[in-house]
Design a protein around this motif. Sequence first.
Motif, PDB file in Angstrom:
ATOM      1  N   ALA A   1      22.539  49.958  53.274  1.00  0.00           N
ATOM      2  CA  ALA A   1      23.326  49.169  52.605  1.00  0.00           C
ATOM      3  C   ALA A   1      24.702  49.161  52.422  1.00  0.00           C
ATOM      4  O   ALA A   1      25.310  48.313  52.089  1.00  0.00           O
ATOM      5  N   GLU A   2      25.083  50.459  52.507  1.00  0.00           N
ATOM      6  CA  GLU A   2      26.543  50.580  52.201  1.00  0.00           C
ATOM      7  C   GLU A   2      27.400  50.650  53.329  1.00  0.00           C
ATOM      8  O   GLU A   2      28.710  50.772  53.409  1.00  0.00           O
ATOM      9  N   THR A   3      26.685  50.449  54.830  1.00  0.00           N
ATOM     10  CA  THR A   3      27.550  50.237  56.014  1.00  0.00           C
ATOM     11  C   THR A   3      28.465  49.262  56.115  1.00  0.00           C
ATOM     12  O   THR A   3      29.666  49.281  56.405  1.00  0.00           O
ATOM     13  N   PRO A   4      28.008  47.820  55.556  1.00  0.00           N
ATOM     14  CA  PRO A   4      29.246  46.911  55.488  1.00  0.00           C
ATOM     15  C   PRO A   4      30.391  47.256  54.863  1.00  0.00           C
ATOM     16  O   PRO A   4      31.714  46.995  55.262  1.00  0.00           O
ATOM     17  N   ALA A   5      30.223  48.078  53.539  1.00  0.00           N
ATOM     18  CA  ALA A   5      31.391  48.281  52.839  1.00  0.00           C
ATOM     19  C   ALA A   5      32.415  49.295  53.551  1.00  0.00           C
ATOM     20  O   ALA A   5      33.389  49.255  53.515  1.00  0.00           O
TER      21      ALA A   5
ATOM     22  N   GLN B   1      25.105  61.038  52.869  1.00  0.00           N
ATOM     23  CA  GLN B   1      26.499  61.189  52.672  1.00  0.00           C
ATOM     24  C   GLN B   1      27.258  59.843  52.711  1.00  0.00           C
ATOM     25  O   GLN B   1      28.098  59.893  51.968  1.00  0.00           O
ATOM     26  N   LEU B   2      26.810  58.908  53.334  1.00  0.00           N
ATOM     27  CA  LEU B   2      27.623  57.768  53.315  1.00  0.00           C
ATOM     28  C   LEU B   2      27.288  57.145  51.863  1.00  0.00           C
ATOM     29  O   LEU B   2      28.139  56.365  51.366  1.00  0.00           O
ATOM     30  N   ALA B   3      25.948  57.166  51.485  1.00  0.00           N
ATOM     31  CA  ALA B   3      25.770  56.556  50.161  1.00  0.00           C
ATOM     32  C   ALA B   3      26.407  57.109  49.194  1.00  0.00           C
ATOM     33  O   ALA B   3      27.200  56.508  48.167  1.00  0.00           O
TER      34      ALA B   3
END
Length: 512
Positions: A324-328, A288-290
Amino acid sequence: MNTFTHMLRDRDTPFHAQHLIDGRWQGEADVAFHSYAPAQNSALPWYFPEAGPAELAALTDSAAAAFSQYRHSSRAQRAAFLRQIALEIEALGAVLIDTVMAETALPQARVEGERGRTCAQLRLFAALLNEPADTVYQSAQPQRLPLPGPELRLDVVPLGPVLVFAASNFPLAFSVAGGDTASALAAGCPVIVKAHNAHPATSALVAQAIDRARRDCDLPAGVFQLVFAQQHAFAEQLLQHPVVKAVAFTGSQQLGLHFQRLIQQRVVPVPFYGELGSQNPLFLLPDQLAQHGDSFAAALAQSVLLGNGQFCTRPGLVFVPEQAETPALLQTLAASFNATSSVTLLTPKIAESYRHGCALLKGLEGVMTVAMGSSEVGEAGCQVLPRLFVTDVALWSDLPQLQQEIFGPATVLIRYRSQAELLTILPSLHGQLTATVYGTEQDLRTHAALVQQLPDLAGRLICNQMPTGVEVCAAMHHGGPFPASTDLRFTAVGTAAYQRFVRPLCWQNFGA
């Protein structure tokens, strides 16, 4: 010039700033007890009385007398009463809207929407009463061997006078004519409302509407009563009085547990339906995050900041995967919070508690403040700044403070690395009103073990939608394991709330 400005200019009072006891407005104003404008951090020109022993005796005597009649009222009579209350509230017009706005700093659209919800739930209970009573009947079986079978009819009867503590954050929908009052009146129980100190003028206006409806419907004077009391001592005496047969409370865990202990000390304890707080954990899953990180960030920021964070279903703990998407995601959320300015909370006490809770989190090792609203004048009075915190699930066992609700526009992001980490901390999560999972179909399959354990945590499970917003209908459950509520079997929202104020009674050989 709006209605409120006119009232201030002329010092006009469109309501009785007194207790409503036994159908009469009574009590002398206390100069220490006044209405307050949180937006201006200043007193309003309306003063209210403080209840004492004389009011306690009069309230309880009137409620007891009213119950002896109201318990025998027909479902049609009670339905008509509830519908008339809704009409009278609507007839208050702009005076009510402006008064609520003055005492709460809530925007007009929110107040008008809450008025609509309040009247809708009154009509919802009226519609419930228009349906036939839900009874179970078994006919006699005189030929049954070895013993004849009796005729049995299982019904419900009202408990008796109900004490309702109005809530601060919903000055209409959870206050004087809110769901607790509506469901108790629907059940055939007289109601004593202890007005919330944060909105006494609003309370008086709504009480006038209810009293007009009572008179129009020719019901006993003690069917509905309103009392003002800043001091906890009066509330303690009232909830321990033998005439009171049930108590409904929405507020802090500390005060709620204190009241519950007092009720258990009564010679005859009674049901205590308390809603004491919830962090409403939300679990964002990896796929879901990606795929939808940006839309999730927008929805989360809107939910946390909605109503300045003063919703009992605000997501206060948000578990996000470390990938990988967490910082964004963090950057997007931080930008939303940093772009805010100071917001006004309902009372100075609530604002001070919010600032204290945020300072506590900020001082914890491993918890970082990643965003905060800005203001030229800073925080003072009822004004506070929204905040976004972040930490790691590996620190969960060392940070029990994370489970202390911060009532206001703040939330904590908790990064996790695997489903196994989440499953490890789930048993230590406190009971909640809601638990939410955001995931794709693939996520939900992969994290089936997590989803299967969530029913033990909350009274309402939500998929791919923010928890703020409670639908008022028969299918809603607004309650949950302790400390979300003191009795997880019951709801404070929806038609099932009626069940809190009735008890089963089996009639044997009395006829159908």
